[in-house]
Each structure stands twice: as structure tokens, then as C-alpha cells.
Design a protein around this motif. Structure first.
Motif, PDB file in Angstrom:
ATOM      1  N   TYR A  63       3.663   5.651  -7.417  1.00  0.00           N
ATOM      2  CA  TYR A  63       3.809   6.798  -6.517  1.00  0.00           C
ATOM      3  C   TYR A  63       3.273   8.092  -7.141  1.00  0.00           C
ATOM      4  O   TYR A  63       2.563   8.854  -6.482  1.00  0.00           O
ATOM      5  CB  TYR A  63       5.263   7.010  -6.119  1.00  0.00           C
ATOM      6  CG  TYR A  63       5.897   5.905  -5.317  1.00  0.00           C
ATOM      7  CD1 TYR A  63       5.135   4.965  -4.620  1.00  0.00           C
ATOM      8  CD2 TYR A  63       7.273   5.796  -5.238  1.00  0.00           C
ATOM      9  CE1 TYR A  63       5.734   3.958  -3.874  1.00  0.00           C
ATOM     10  CE2 TYR A  63       7.881   4.800  -4.492  1.00  0.00           C
ATOM     11  CZ  TYR A  63       7.114   3.884  -3.816  1.00  0.00           C
ATOM     12  OH  TYR A  63       7.707   2.897  -3.073  1.00  0.00           O
ATOM     13  N   VAL A 104       5.218  11.071  -1.240  1.00  0.00           N
ATOM     14  CA  VAL A 104       5.425   9.707  -0.755  1.00  0.00           C
ATOM     15  C   VAL A 104       6.851   9.660  -0.238  1.00  0.00           C
ATOM     16  O   VAL A 104       7.792  10.060  -0.938  1.00  0.00           O
ATOM     17  CB  VAL A 104       5.233   8.662  -1.883  1.00  0.00           C
ATOM     18  CG1 VAL A 104       5.678   7.283  -1.419  1.00  0.00           C
ATOM     19  CG2 VAL A 104       3.787   8.631  -2.334  1.00  0.00           C
ATOM     20  N   ALA A 134      -0.507   8.037  -7.192  1.00  0.00           N
ATOM     21  CA  ALA A 134      -1.077   8.209  -5.853  1.00  0.00           C
ATOM     22  C   ALA A 134      -0.974   9.667  -5.397  1.00  0.00           C
ATOM     23  O   ALA A 134      -1.942  10.220  -4.848  1.00  0.00           O
ATOM     24  CB  ALA A 134      -0.381   7.279  -4.861  1.00  0.00           C
ATOM     25  N   ARG A 194       6.051   2.359  -9.692  1.00  0.00           N
ATOM     26  CA  ARG A 194       5.496   1.766  -8.474  1.00  0.00           C
ATOM     27  C   ARG A 194       4.145   2.369  -8.101  1.00  0.00           C
ATOM     28  O   ARG A 194       3.578   2.015  -7.073  1.00  0.00           O
ATOM     29  CB  ARG A 194       6.468   1.954  -7.301  1.00  0.00           C
ATOM     30  CG  ARG A 194       7.815   1.301  -7.524  1.00  0.00           C
ATOM     31  CD  ARG A 194       8.733   1.525  -6.361  1.00  0.00           C
ATOM     32  NE  ARG A 194      10.081   1.040  -6.666  1.00  0.00           N
ATOM     33  CZ  ARG A 194      11.021   0.871  -5.767  1.00  0.00           C
ATOM     34  NH1 ARG A 194      10.790   1.149  -4.499  1.00  0.00           N
ATOM     35  NH2 ARG A 194      12.206   0.443  -6.131  1.00  0.00           N
ATOM     36  N   MET A 204       0.830  -1.183   0.000  1.00  0.00           N
ATOM     37  CA  MET A 204       0.000   0.000   0.000  1.00  0.00           C
ATOM     38  C   MET A 204       0.873   1.246   0.000  1.00  0.00           C
ATOM     39  O   MET A 204       1.871   1.314   0.718  1.00  0.00           O
ATOM     40  CB  MET A 204      -0.905   0.000   1.228  1.00  0.00           C
ATOM     41  CG  MET A 204      -1.867   1.167   1.234  1.00  0.00           C
ATOM     42  SD  MET A 204      -3.069   1.034   2.560  1.00  0.00           S
ATOM     43  CE  MET A 204      -2.501   2.366   3.599  1.00  0.00           C
ATOM     44  N   ILE A 205       0.500   2.220  -0.802  1.00  0.00           N
ATOM     45  CA  ILE A 205       1.243   3.467  -0.902  1.00  0.00           C
ATOM     46  C   ILE A 205       0.646   4.468   0.069  1.00  0.00           C
ATOM     47  O   ILE A 205      -0.562   4.700   0.072  1.00  0.00           O
ATOM     48  CB  ILE A 205       1.187   4.025  -2.337  1.00  0.00           C
ATOM     49  CG1 ILE A 205       1.806   3.024  -3.314  1.00  0.00           C
ATOM     50  CG2 ILE A 205       1.886   5.373  -2.416  1.00  0.00           C
ATOM     51  CD1 ILE A 205       1.573   3.366  -4.770  1.00  0.00           C
ATOM     52  N   THR A 206       1.497   5.069   0.884  1.00  0.00           N
ATOM     53  CA  THR A 206       1.052   6.081   1.829  1.00  0.00           C
ATOM     54  C   THR A 206       1.426   7.458   1.298  1.00  0.00           C
ATOM     55  O   THR A 206       2.606   7.766   1.135  1.00  0.00           O
ATOM     56  CB  THR A 206       1.693   5.871   3.220  1.00  0.00           C
ATOM     57  OG1 THR A 206       1.343   4.562   3.683  1.00  0.00           O
ATOM     58  CG2 THR A 206       1.215   6.914   4.203  1.00  0.00           C
TER      59      THR A 206
END
Length: 164
Positions: free
Chosen positions: A114, A66, A117, A112, A1-3
Motif C-alpha cells: 500500500y 488506499v 502504491a 501489502r 490489485m491495489i486501488t
């Protein structure tokens, strides 16, 4: 999971570094005018003030990042935009427009998700502010991403640069 998180003033140096990465990839490693560093200090100062909410005379920036989990203290990606007040028009009753201008992922952290997101967080921020139109200038690297997020070509853009 990307934060993804909203940037804070301490992120300013890393945001400047990622901006340099983006500019180099867009301009084959050269900056259009001035030396290669004359823009860095003012950029960092603007970001710090804006992210701290200290300078009401500056545009309102939305900045989402990120963190690079493998390199503490570094950012892996960012998306930056500004909210602009323009005169209202049909379809834009508040005259709030957004401009996306700095989306970048470190070269060794690409592919990825990022950038996507961060950009989605930025678009949600614009929606929350009530922006009715968003513009950007896409590099060849980002065109597919932006089209996938609903951006379309709408006109020929012209610009005028004043050299100092």
C-alpha cells in the motif's frame, strides 16, 4: 490489485489519524512539542481546505490513499507531499521542488504494497506538476522503499525548531 485514489476533503480525519500513527512510530509515541492533540484540528482544517481547493494561500498538497476494504470509512495507507516554489537554478528551471512528508500504513495493513502504491501515485503527481527535485526525511521503516523508488542520500540535513 491495489486501488489508489486521490484524497478528498472527507478523508481529512483519517489522514490525521494516519499522521498520528506515523509520528508515534517515528518518535517512540511522543510528539516533540505541545500536547498530544494540539496539532490535530489545524492539520484537519489545512487538509480539508487544500483538498477542496479552497485556500490558495496554502501550499499545493498531493495526497493519495488506499481505502481499507475490511473497515469501511477507514484508510489503510496514505502518501502526502507538497509542491514548493523556489527560485530557479541550474537543472531546476522552474524552481518547482517537492517534499514528501507523510507516508503511513496502518500497522495491521503493512507489507501489502500500500505505501509503495501511494508513493508511486504521489511521485507521478509530482512529475505531472513539473517538480525537478524531490526531498524527504526517511524513517528506518521507509528507507528501503524510498531507495527502491530512486531516492538517494545527498547531504546532511540540518534543521532549526522554534518552540512555542
Amino acid at each position: 490489485m491495489i486501488t489508489v485514489r486521490a484524497a478528498v476533503p472527507a478523508d481529512a480525519p483519517e489522514l490525521v489519524r494516519l499522521r498520528e500513527v506515523m509520528l508515534a512510530s517515528m518518535q517512540s509515541g511522543t510528539i516533540a512539542t505541545g500536547s498530544s492533540t494540539d496539532w490535530k484540528a489545524p492539520t484537519e482544517a489545512i487538509l480539508r481546505a487544500s483538498l477542496a481547493g479552497d485556500d490558495a494561500t496554502r501550499p499545493v498538497f498531493g495526497v493519495f490513499v488506499v481505502d481499507d476494504e475490511e473497515r469501511p470509512g477507514r484508510l489503510a495507507a496514505c502518501a502526502v507531499g507538497t509542491l514548493e516554489q523556489r527560485l530557479p537554478a541550474p537543472g531546476h528551471p522552474d524552481g518547482l521542488f517537492g517534499f514528501v512528508f507523510n507516508i503511513c500504513t496502518d500497522p495491521d495493513r503493512r507489507r501489502r504494497g500500500y505505501a509503495k502504491a501511494c508513493t508511486q501515485a504521489l511521485l507521478a503527481w509530482f512529475d505531472g506538476k513539473g517538480a525537478t527535485r524531490l526531498d524527504l526525511h526517511a524513517s528506518p521503516f521507509g528507507q528501503d522503499l524510498y531507495r527502491g523508488l530512486g531516492f538517494t542520500e545527498y547531504s546532511i540535513a540540518l534543521s532549526r525548531t522554534t518552540l512555542r
